[in-house]
Design a protein around this motif. Sequence first.
Motif, mmCIF file in Angstrom:
data_model
loop_
_atom_site.group_PDB
_atom_site.id
_atom_site.type_symbol
_atom_site.label_atom_id
_atom_site.label_comp_id
_atom_site.label_asym_id
_atom_site.label_seq_id
_atom_site.Cartn_x
_atom_site.Cartn_y
_atom_site.Cartn_z
ATOM 1 N N HIS A 139 -1.070 3.810 -2.639
ATOM 2 C CA HIS A 139 -0.637 4.575 -1.464
ATOM 3 C C HIS A 139 -1.779 4.718 -0.447
ATOM 4 O O HIS A 139 -1.555 4.690 0.770
ATOM 5 C CB HIS A 139 -0.137 5.946 -1.897
ATOM 6 N N ARG A 162 -5.381 -4.010 -3.102
ATOM 7 C CA ARG A 162 -4.396 -4.834 -2.404
ATOM 8 C C ARG A 162 -3.891 -6.019 -3.231
ATOM 9 O O ARG A 162 -2.846 -6.564 -2.930
ATOM 10 C CB ARG A 162 -4.984 -5.361 -1.101
ATOM 11 N N HIS A 203 0.828 -1.198 0.000
ATOM 12 C CA HIS A 203 0.000 0.000 0.000
ATOM 13 C C HIS A 203 0.864 1.249 0.000
ATOM 14 O O HIS A 203 0.728 2.137 0.826
ATOM 15 C CB HIS A 203 -0.919 0.007 1.237
ATOM 16 N N ASN A 204 1.779 1.312 -0.926
ATOM 17 C CA ASN A 204 2.663 2.470 -1.013
ATOM 18 C C ASN A 204 3.254 2.487 -2.400
ATOM 19 O O ASN A 204 3.521 1.442 -2.981
ATOM 20 C CB ASN A 204 3.777 2.378 0.035
ATOM 21 N N LYS A 244 -4.062 2.564 0.002
ATOM 22 C CA LYS A 244 -4.479 1.207 0.383
ATOM 23 C C LYS A 244 -5.872 0.854 -0.136
ATOM 24 O O LYS A 244 -6.616 0.109 0.506
ATOM 25 C CB LYS A 244 -4.454 1.037 1.908
ATOM 26 N N ASN A 273 -9.617 -6.293 -5.393
ATOM 27 C CA ASN A 273 -9.738 -6.599 -3.972
ATOM 28 C C ASN A 273 -10.514 -7.887 -3.742
ATOM 29 O O ASN A 273 -10.958 -8.171 -2.635
ATOM 30 C CB ASN A 273 -10.434 -5.442 -3.226
#
Length: 383
Positions: free
Chosen positions: A135, A140, A19-20, A137, A165
């Motif tokens: 970023h 995923r 998540h970045n 989130k 997701n």
Amino acid sequence: MKTKHTHYGLAALSATLPHNSNIAALAAELDLNVSDGWVQLLPAGHFSAVDGRPVDVPSKQWFIDADVTQAMLAATPHQLGDLVIDYEHQTLNSPKNGQPNPAAGYFSVNEIDWREGQGLFIKPRWSDKALAYLHAKEYRYLSCVFGYDKATGHPTFLHSAALTNRPALDGMTPLAELAATLLPQSLPPTKQETPVMDEWLKQLLAPLGVEVADGATITPEQRTTALTALTALTTKAEQTEQAIAALAAETEKGIGKTMAVDLTQYVPKAAYDETVKQLAALSAQSQTDQVTAAVDKAFAANKLTGAQKDYYLQLGKQHGMAVLTAQLDLLQPIAALSAQQSQSLPPAAPTDTGLATLTAEDKIAADLLGISYDDFAKTKGEK
């Protein structure tokens, strides 16, 4: 005889994403198979989905290794272009729901890496919007879409990937229906599943000794052959250029150099031509002199009369000394010519034959005519 068909299916799987936007920095924290932007797309060896797929493969598992990966990449469409990473597999669903399918990123066959014991990795080129989602989130999982052989479970080509997701594909179009929209469940042996190579690329490879059959793709071995041939041609071209440059330098050096000529070893052309002309004239005169001498000699030997001299002179001039000498050697001295033609002979006494008496001149005439004196005398007496 029945044709054996190969059956294919389509699969969509998921992997966890960080998540970045700084994927490499979070690799250790999230315990992902990620390094410098590389993301794991498929695991190594046998694998299956959490929902029990693949149900149409006898082993109920897919399988991938280095060899399967190589074959899969060779059969993947868009060899020169990019494969898309979309959102929620919208590339597959767009024909059904009519919604747009924006790209979250792209990757190419050159941005795919097999890592022994780990699996298949790709290096996505994310869009700014996708990086923002990661970023925040909001996504995923990375889901892979690939075709596979239902008999072996081997992936046969890569179709796309998607941010999702729903790793179990909950609520998405059923897999069987998705496969039907991309390729038939049973393909004839015409290899419709294999992308056709561009004609211009085939024409480019042919001079390099690589012949690609219609409907086929270039194999790794053919790629190596083409690269080797191209390298050899490049080397030969460089050697040719070097040889031409060296020859040009030598030529320029020779032109600029003053060449000394020893004039004592040469004569002017006019002088040479005049000498040849004089030699020809001397040769002709020498032959004329030889012919004249030979005819005069034959005349002195009483082999010729004065009237015959011109004939033999012309014979020698036209046909040469060899022919003239051969003709003169055949002649015998004329007996009548041996007498002193200026000597006056007394008239012959009359004979009882009643024939005229022959003078010395008459005898010469008889000899020239080739008749006997008596016959000549008879002829003279008839006058």
